[in-house]
Each structure stands twice: as structure tokens, then as C-alpha cells.
Design a protein around this motif. Structure first.
Motif, PDB file in Angstrom:
ATOM      1  N   ARG A   6       0.797  -1.231   0.000  1.00  0.00           N
ATOM      2  CA  ARG A   6       0.000   0.000   0.000  1.00  0.00           C
ATOM      3  C   ARG A   6       0.828   1.278   0.000  1.00  0.00           C
ATOM      4  O   ARG A   6       0.380   2.304  -0.489  1.00  0.00           O
ATOM      5  N   ARG A   7       2.030   1.234   0.544  1.00  0.00           N
ATOM      6  CA  ARG A   7       2.813   2.458   0.716  1.00  0.00           C
ATOM      7  C   ARG A   7       3.038   3.238  -0.576  1.00  0.00           C
ATOM      8  O   ARG A   7       2.830   4.445  -0.606  1.00  0.00           O
ATOM      9  N   PRO A   8       3.459   2.603  -1.676  1.00  0.00           N
ATOM     10  CA  PRO A   8       3.658   3.406  -2.891  1.00  0.00           C
ATOM     11  C   PRO A   8       2.374   4.068  -3.385  1.00  0.00           C
ATOM     12  O   PRO A   8       2.407   5.165  -3.923  1.00  0.00           O
ATOM     13  N   TRP A   9       1.242   3.418  -3.190  1.00  0.00           N
ATOM     14  CA  TRP A   9      -0.021   3.986  -3.680  1.00  0.00           C
ATOM     15  C   TRP A   9      -0.451   5.170  -2.827  1.00  0.00           C
ATOM     16  O   TRP A   9      -0.969   6.157  -3.343  1.00  0.00           O
ATOM     17  N   THR A  10      -0.264   5.105  -1.528  1.00  0.00           N
ATOM     18  CA  THR A  10      -0.746   6.182  -0.662  1.00  0.00           C
ATOM     19  C   THR A  10       0.220   7.359  -0.591  1.00  0.00           C
ATOM     20  O   THR A  10      -0.200   8.481  -0.379  1.00  0.00           O
ATOM     21  N   LYS A  11       1.503   7.127  -0.754  1.00  0.00           N
ATOM     22  CA  LYS A  11       2.486   8.199  -0.611  1.00  0.00           C
ATOM     23  C   LYS A  11       2.651   9.046  -1.868  1.00  0.00           C
ATOM     24  O   LYS A  11       3.119  10.160  -1.801  1.00  0.00           O
ATOM     25  N   SER A  12       2.292   8.514  -3.027  1.00  0.00           N
ATOM     26  CA  SER A  12       2.598   9.244  -4.247  1.00  0.00           C
ATOM     27  C   SER A  12       1.385   9.721  -5.022  1.00  0.00           C
ATOM     28  O   SER A  12       1.535  10.349  -6.048  1.00  0.00           O
ATOM     29  N   GLY A  13       0.209   9.439  -4.567  1.00  0.00           N
ATOM     30  CA  GLY A  13      -0.971   9.943  -5.259  1.00  0.00           C
ATOM     31  C   GLY A  13      -1.713   8.854  -5.996  1.00  0.00           C
ATOM     32  O   GLY A  13      -1.171   7.807  -6.310  1.00  0.00           O
ATOM     33  N   PRO A  14      -2.988   9.091  -6.296  1.00  0.00           N
ATOM     34  CA  PRO A  14      -3.813   8.047  -6.883  1.00  0.00           C
ATOM     35  C   PRO A  14      -3.619   7.843  -8.382  1.00  0.00           C
ATOM     36  O   PRO A  14      -3.976   6.801  -8.900  1.00  0.00           O
ATOM     37  N   VAL A  15      -3.055   8.813  -9.095  1.00  0.00           N
ATOM     38  CA  VAL A  15      -3.005   8.689 -10.547  1.00  0.00           C
ATOM     39  C   VAL A  15      -1.775   7.923 -11.006  1.00  0.00           C
ATOM     40  O   VAL A  15      -1.869   6.942 -11.721  1.00  0.00           O
ATOM     41  N   VAL A  16      -0.599   8.355 -10.593  1.00  0.00           N
ATOM     42  CA  VAL A  16       0.638   7.735 -11.047  1.00  0.00           C
ATOM     43  C   VAL A  16       1.482   7.377  -9.834  1.00  0.00           C
ATOM     44  O   VAL A  16       1.631   8.169  -8.916  1.00  0.00           O
ATOM     45  N   VAL A  17       1.996   6.175  -9.841  1.00  0.00           N
ATOM     46  CA  VAL A  17       2.911   5.751  -8.792  1.00  0.00           C
ATOM     47  C   VAL A  17       4.311   5.922  -9.347  1.00  0.00           C
ATOM     48  O   VAL A  17       4.731   5.206 -10.248  1.00  0.00           O
ATOM     49  N   TRP A  18       5.038   6.915  -8.848  1.00  0.00           N
ATOM     50  CA  TRP A  18       6.376   7.197  -9.358  1.00  0.00           C
ATOM     51  C   TRP A  18       7.390   6.510  -8.474  1.00  0.00           C
ATOM     52  O   TRP A  18       7.752   6.982  -7.414  1.00  0.00           O
ATOM     53  N   THR A  19       7.852   5.367  -8.917  1.00  0.00           N
ATOM     54  CA  THR A  19       8.838   4.593  -8.182  1.00  0.00           C
ATOM     55  C   THR A  19      10.155   4.645  -8.947  1.00  0.00           C
ATOM     56  O   THR A  19      10.188   5.033 -10.115  1.00  0.00           O
ATOM     57  N   PRO A  20      11.239   4.238  -8.323  1.00  0.00           N
ATOM     58  CA  PRO A  20      12.509   4.187  -9.061  1.00  0.00           C
ATOM     59  C   PRO A  20      12.433   3.287 -10.297  1.00  0.00           C
ATOM     60  O   PRO A  20      13.043   3.579 -11.314  1.00  0.00           O
ATOM     61  N   GLU A  21      11.670   2.195 -10.190  1.00  0.00           N
ATOM     62  CA  GLU A  21      11.527   1.305 -11.344  1.00  0.00           C
ATOM     63  C   GLU A  21      10.832   2.004 -12.493  1.00  0.00           C
ATOM     64  O   GLU A  21      11.221   1.863 -13.648  1.00  0.00           O
ATOM     65  N   LEU A  22       9.790   2.758 -12.178  1.00  0.00           N
ATOM     66  CA  LEU A  22       9.063   3.479 -13.223  1.00  0.00           C
ATOM     67  C   LEU A  22       9.917   4.591 -13.819  1.00  0.00           C
ATOM     68  O   LEU A  22       9.884   4.836 -15.033  1.00  0.00           O
ATOM     69  N   ALA A  23      10.701   5.251 -12.995  1.00  0.00           N
ATOM     70  CA  ALA A  23      11.599   6.288 -13.506  1.00  0.00           C
ATOM     71  C   ALA A  23      12.623   5.686 -14.459  1.00  0.00           C
ATOM     72  O   ALA A  23      12.871   6.240 -15.539  1.00  0.00           O
ATOM     73  N   MET A  24      13.196   4.557 -14.087  1.00  0.00           N
ATOM     74  CA  MET A  24      14.175   3.915 -14.962  1.00  0.00           C
ATOM     75  C   MET A  24      13.508   3.397 -16.231  1.00  0.00           C
ATOM     76  O   MET A  24      14.089   3.497 -17.320  1.00  0.00           O
ATOM     77  N   ALA A  25      12.306   2.866 -16.116  1.00  0.00           N
ATOM     78  CA  ALA A  25      11.597   2.391 -17.300  1.00  0.00           C
ATOM     79  C   ALA A  25      11.298   3.540 -18.252  1.00  0.00           C
ATOM     80  O   ALA A  25      11.391   3.389 -19.474  1.00  0.00           O
ATOM     81  N   THR A  26      10.962   4.696 -17.716  1.00  0.00           N
ATOM     82  CA  THR A  26      10.706   5.865 -18.562  1.00  0.00           C
ATOM     83  C   THR A  26      11.976   6.293 -19.290  1.00  0.00           C
ATOM     84  O   THR A  26      11.932   6.602 -20.488  1.00  0.00           O
ATOM     85  N   ARG A  27      13.092   6.287 -18.592  1.00  0.00           N
ATOM     86  CA  ARG A  27      14.356   6.645 -19.242  1.00  0.00           C
ATOM     87  C   ARG A  27      14.711   5.655 -20.348  1.00  0.00           C
ATOM     88  O   ARG A  27      15.105   6.043 -21.455  1.00  0.00           O
TER      89      ARG A  27
END
Length: 119
Positions: A9-30
Motif C-alpha cells: 500500500r505504501r507506494p499507492w498512498t504516498k505518491s498519489g492516486p493517478v501515477v505511482v512514481w517509483t525508481p523502477e518506473l523512472a528507470m523504465a521511462t528513461r
């Protein structure tokens, strides 16, 4: 079980309901942006490779890491951290913090010889 639910639950509640910005997602975007740049090449083979890599990286980040892995962790619960004893004997324990080394040095403190011999 509470630790697993908190980890899900932590990534969903700490970063907002629309986008979960995790290090994995940041690296995937790059990575995806680099692979999209390959699409500008006129060679159709490179375009196909760039497109497939882009789709693969984004599916892995968005579907697998942000959806399937947390869902499986929530379903399995605390059993996800269980390892049988035979597995523990096969996989080395690196002792990253050095606790066992400190214990060993404390027990053998009187037996230690100087590293350099003095005359």
C-alpha cells in the motif's frame, strides 16, 4: 501480514492516486525514451527492435512491477518471505552489516596476533 500489506500500500498512498512514481518506473521511462529514439532510424529492423523494447520495458514496469507483483504479495501474505532450510544452506548469507564478523572478532580478541611482526 501487516508488513506485506504496508509494503504493497505504501507506494499507492504516498505518491498519489493517478501515477505511482517509483525508481523502477523512472528507470523504465528513461529506457523507453532511449528506445523511442531508435524509432527515428530509417532502418525498419531497428524500428521494430526499438518498438518492441519500448513496449516490453513499459509493460514490465506498469503491468508486472506495479500491478502483478503487489497483487501476488498481497495474496500470498507473510509466506512470501519464507525460505525452506535447504534453500538457506544453498544460498550464501553475505552478512552485509558485518555483525557476525564483529562477534567473531569479539570472541577471538585475545587470540589475535599482530599483523606485522615487530622486532
Amino acid at each position: 501480514m501487516a508488513a506485506v500489506n504496508r509494503a504493497v500500500r505504501r507506494p499507492w498512498t504516498k505518491s498519489g492516486p493517478v501515477v505511482v512514481w517509483t525508481p523502477e518506473l523512472a528507470m523504465a521511462t528513461r529506457m523507453a525514451s532511449i528506445f523511442v529514439a531508435v524509432l527515428l532510424d530509417p532502418d525498419p529492423t531497428l524500428k521494430a527492435i526499438g518498438f518492441s523494447f519500448t513496449v516490453g520495458v513499459l509493460v514490465d514496469a506498469l503491468v508486472v512491477r506495479l500491478t502483478l507483483v503487489p497483487a501476488v504479495m498481497a495474496l500470498v501474505g507473510a509466506r512470501i518471505w519464507y525460505h525452506p532450510r535447504w534453500y538457506g544452506r544453498l544460498v550464501p548469507d553475505p552478512d552485509v552489516e558485518g555483525d557476525r564478523l564483529e562477534e567473531h572478532l569479539d570472541h577471538t580478541d585475545g587470540d589475535r596476533q599482530p599483523a606485522i611482526a615487530t622486532n
